[in-house]
Design a protein around this motif. Sequence first.
Motif, PDB file in Angstrom:
ATOM      1  N   ARG A  93       5.136   8.682  -4.412  1.00  0.00           N
ATOM      2  CA  ARG A  93       4.428   7.904  -3.391  1.00  0.00           C
ATOM      3  C   ARG A  93       4.659   6.417  -3.655  1.00  0.00           C
ATOM      4  O   ARG A  93       3.878   5.757  -4.341  1.00  0.00           O
ATOM      5  CB  ARG A  93       2.939   8.235  -3.403  1.00  0.00           C
ATOM      6  N   LEU A  94       5.723   5.918  -3.078  1.00  0.00           N
ATOM      7  CA  LEU A  94       6.076   4.512  -3.218  1.00  0.00           C
ATOM      8  C   LEU A  94       5.290   3.679  -2.205  1.00  0.00           C
ATOM      9  O   LEU A  94       4.674   4.213  -1.280  1.00  0.00           O
ATOM     10  CB  LEU A  94       7.575   4.326  -2.989  1.00  0.00           C
ATOM     11  N   ALA A  95       5.326   2.364  -2.382  1.00  0.00           N
ATOM     12  CA  ALA A  95       4.750   1.468  -1.380  1.00  0.00           C
ATOM     13  C   ALA A  95       5.404   1.744  -0.033  1.00  0.00           C
ATOM     14  O   ALA A  95       6.579   2.122   0.045  1.00  0.00           O
ATOM     15  CB  ALA A  95       4.972   0.013  -1.797  1.00  0.00           C
ATOM     16  N   ASP A 140       4.571  -7.083   0.109  1.00  0.00           N
ATOM     17  CA  ASP A 140       5.529  -6.534  -0.860  1.00  0.00           C
ATOM     18  C   ASP A 140       6.887  -7.227  -0.783  1.00  0.00           C
ATOM     19  O   ASP A 140       7.862  -6.749  -1.360  1.00  0.00           O
ATOM     20  CB  ASP A 140       5.697  -5.026  -0.633  1.00  0.00           C
ATOM     21  N   ASP A 141       6.960  -8.353  -0.095  1.00  0.00           N
ATOM     22  CA  ASP A 141       8.202  -9.113  -0.002  1.00  0.00           C
ATOM     23  C   ASP A 141       8.590  -9.628  -1.392  1.00  0.00           C
ATOM     24  O   ASP A 141       7.814 -10.357  -2.020  1.00  0.00           O
ATOM     25  CB  ASP A 141       7.994 -10.289   0.960  1.00  0.00           C
ATOM     26  N   PRO A 142       9.761  -9.252  -1.921  1.00  0.00           N
ATOM     27  CA  PRO A 142      10.145  -9.696  -3.272  1.00  0.00           C
ATOM     28  C   PRO A 142      10.216 -11.211  -3.412  1.00  0.00           C
ATOM     29  O   PRO A 142       9.989 -11.741  -4.504  1.00  0.00           O
ATOM     30  CB  PRO A 142      11.516  -9.038  -3.484  1.00  0.00           C
ATOM     31  N   ASN A 143      10.518 -11.921  -2.330  1.00  0.00           N
ATOM     32  CA  ASN A 143      10.557 -13.386  -2.401  1.00  0.00           C
ATOM     33  C   ASN A 143       9.163 -13.966  -2.644  1.00  0.00           C
ATOM     34  O   ASN A 143       9.024 -14.992  -3.330  1.00  0.00           O
ATOM     35  CB  ASN A 143      11.140 -13.969  -1.114  1.00  0.00           C
ATOM     36  N   PHE A 197      -1.931  -2.542  -9.641  1.00  0.00           N
ATOM     37  CA  PHE A 197      -1.004  -1.415  -9.555  1.00  0.00           C
ATOM     38  C   PHE A 197       0.316  -1.789 -10.222  1.00  0.00           C
ATOM     39  O   PHE A 197       0.678  -2.977 -10.306  1.00  0.00           O
ATOM     40  CB  PHE A 197      -0.717  -1.044  -8.103  1.00  0.00           C
ATOM     41  N   LEU A 198       1.022  -0.757 -10.652  1.00  0.00           N
ATOM     42  CA  LEU A 198       2.380  -0.920 -11.179  1.00  0.00           C
ATOM     43  C   LEU A 198       3.324  -0.087 -10.328  1.00  0.00           C
ATOM     44  O   LEU A 198       3.097   1.115 -10.115  1.00  0.00           O
ATOM     45  CB  LEU A 198       2.456  -0.446 -12.639  1.00  0.00           C
ATOM     46  N   HIS A 199       4.385  -0.710  -9.819  1.00  0.00           N
ATOM     47  CA  HIS A 199       5.424   0.025  -9.103  1.00  0.00           C
ATOM     48  C   HIS A 199       6.339   0.675 -10.133  1.00  0.00           C
ATOM     49  O   HIS A 199       6.934   0.003 -10.972  1.00  0.00           O
ATOM     50  CB  HIS A 199       6.221  -0.915  -8.195  1.00  0.00           C
ATOM     51  N   ASP A 249       0.838  -1.195   0.000  1.00  0.00           N
ATOM     52  CA  ASP A 249       0.000   0.000   0.000  1.00  0.00           C
ATOM     53  C   ASP A 249       0.877   1.252   0.000  1.00  0.00           C
ATOM     54  O   ASP A 249       1.903   1.298   0.675  1.00  0.00           O
ATOM     55  CB  ASP A 249      -0.915  -0.009   1.229  1.00  0.00           C
ATOM     56  N   HIS A 250       0.457   2.277  -0.727  1.00  0.00           N
ATOM     57  CA  HIS A 250       1.268   3.491  -0.836  1.00  0.00           C
ATOM     58  C   HIS A 250       0.695   4.666  -0.048  1.00  0.00           C
ATOM     59  O   HIS A 250       1.223   5.774  -0.120  1.00  0.00           O
ATOM     60  CB  HIS A 250       1.405   3.904  -2.309  1.00  0.00           C
ATOM     61  N   ASP A 251      -0.385   4.425   0.701  1.00  0.00           N
ATOM     62  CA  ASP A 251      -0.975   5.515   1.493  1.00  0.00           C
ATOM     63  C   ASP A 251      -0.192   5.650   2.797  1.00  0.00           C
ATOM     64  O   ASP A 251      -0.585   5.134   3.846  1.00  0.00           O
ATOM     65  CB  ASP A 251      -2.448   5.235   1.768  1.00  0.00           C
ATOM     66  N   PHE A 252       0.912   6.362   2.732  1.00  0.00           N
ATOM     67  CA  PHE A 252       1.808   6.497   3.878  1.00  0.00           C
ATOM     68  C   PHE A 252       1.124   7.182   5.056  1.00  0.00           C
ATOM     69  O   PHE A 252       1.406   6.865   6.223  1.00  0.00           O
ATOM     70  CB  PHE A 252       3.058   7.280   3.456  1.00  0.00           C
ATOM     71  N   ASP A 253       0.200   8.092   4.771  1.00  0.00           N
ATOM     72  CA  ASP A 253      -0.459   8.828   5.843  1.00  0.00           C
ATOM     73  C   ASP A 253      -1.374   7.949   6.687  1.00  0.00           C
ATOM     74  O   ASP A 253      -1.741   8.334   7.799  1.00  0.00           O
ATOM     75  CB  ASP A 253      -1.266   9.997   5.264  1.00  0.00           C
TER      76      ASP A 253
END
Length: 548
Positions: free
Chosen positions: A168-170, A238-241, A290-292, A138-142
């Motif tokens: 606004r990254l993940a 969001d774990d790349p593994n 979504f696309l990072h 999720d990219h909603d840091f707030d």
Amino acid sequence: MNIISIAETNPTSLAERYRLGDSVVSELFGKHPSNDENWAERAAFLDRTTGSRASMKRVTEALKSYQARLPAYPESALSLEKLDQPNSLVIVGGQQAGLFGGALLIFYKALSVIQAAREAERKLGRPVVPLFWIAGEDHDFDEANHVNIQSSEGAIRRVRIERPEGPRLAVSRTRLSGEQWDAALQELAAQLPDTEFKQNLLERLQSHVKDTPSLSLAFARLLADWFGSQGLVLLDADDPNLRALEGPMFRELIVRNDKLEAALKQGEQHVLGRGFKLQAETTDGSANLFLHHEQGRLLLHKDKESFIDRKGNVSYTCEQMLELTESTPDRLSTNALTRPLMQDYLLPVLGAVLGPSELAYWGILGPAFEEFGMSMPILIPRQSFIYLEANIAKLLDKYALSVEEAMSDLDQRRADWLAKQDEWNIEEQFEQVKSQFKQLYAPIMNTVSSVQPGLASLAVSNRDKILEQITYLESRSIDAIAKQHETSLRQWDRIRLSFSPLDKPQERVYGTVHFWNRYGPDWLALWADVPYENTGGNRLVEGLTTTV
């Protein structure tokens, strides 16, 4: 320990009607946690469809790698070993990360996951692992960057970390500096009241952020501290593994994207047809992916044969999207409506613990699960609690208040109490004076109007100014009574701050860290003894600790 059920504030909501087993609502989900047969049926379905999911061996390896970055507990290690067993199932609950553990509701959700897994394991006689899914993509840091506590002065204070400048990254990809973590800890230390537990609390939090982790990783470490001894396994979406294992499901979501959209629309009609409003209406043409990207996490939409974002940063053909699923699946992520499908692809999900809002939007997902050859897991309402502190319980007794009254009718009860302290009947006297004044003034108004019609409006204005001054004196007199009872009124305010801080439920405002500081780590551990309810519900918990 005293535990009593509390009436729900919205008894007709979709989530509450599902919780109570309303058959009309249960049809949206197909199963219900109160039905023992549904548990066995779900387990049998998962056994039959093992080949359609990701390799559990590889998933377990990814989880072990992630868990190695967290505080180690033998019980969580045992849970990971259970996952390697071919007949193992999982209970999942998830949430966006929260600074220093976030709000109480996150603590309650993790507790619900653990208790549901324990109950299911007993019911089915096979391994069931509790797993907490952190929505690090999720990219909603707030939403994640703060925690609320009550200061020593009694005010609600928000401690936060500002999002670094840039796209606004993940949340799991947002880098935080040592200076940011130090500042947040210093602010927390300044706002938390001094207690015998405060220093150890701060030192433990400091140990989690020495290597300047992401907010998600620091959050996972704290949850591991709180629940590792109860066997909880943590997962970051969001774990790349894990992303490396999700490519096949991303491929299906892309190839069948139009059918996915149609299934979601069909699900919406099922909800609307039962008389409920939609929790969140789907957007026409949304790819629900979504696309990072270097410009941030971009929501994708369909434009004929292409996948684009609304601002025109990217445009991918279907073939190019499919190539991403093979080469760099970590550039893709799900949204709230496709995450449940991905979760079911990765894991043998026996049941999912959901809050009321989540249950509401899961209501549209039945046709989507069917479209992908899946079956919705058993949905378990998250347990919800109101913690009644000993000092607040004494105040309720002092003012003869029930918990329900304190939560829903406190303003009126407070006003009624204050009115009873008026031994002079000030309001009644002033009402009488104003009524008598109007009667005495009426002949004068008639007389001056006869003398000169133009004086009528002046007479009305003059009357209203006099009444205004009488009312002003009345308000000052009432204020004087209130000032005489200032200490008591502050106690009423303390009741409000406990039950309805910021006019919201206690569990949605105060951070777990607030109570950890006040009552210590034993308070956290004692929640494991609170009886489990597989249909959730709102309960009052009193006497959880002897510390006051």
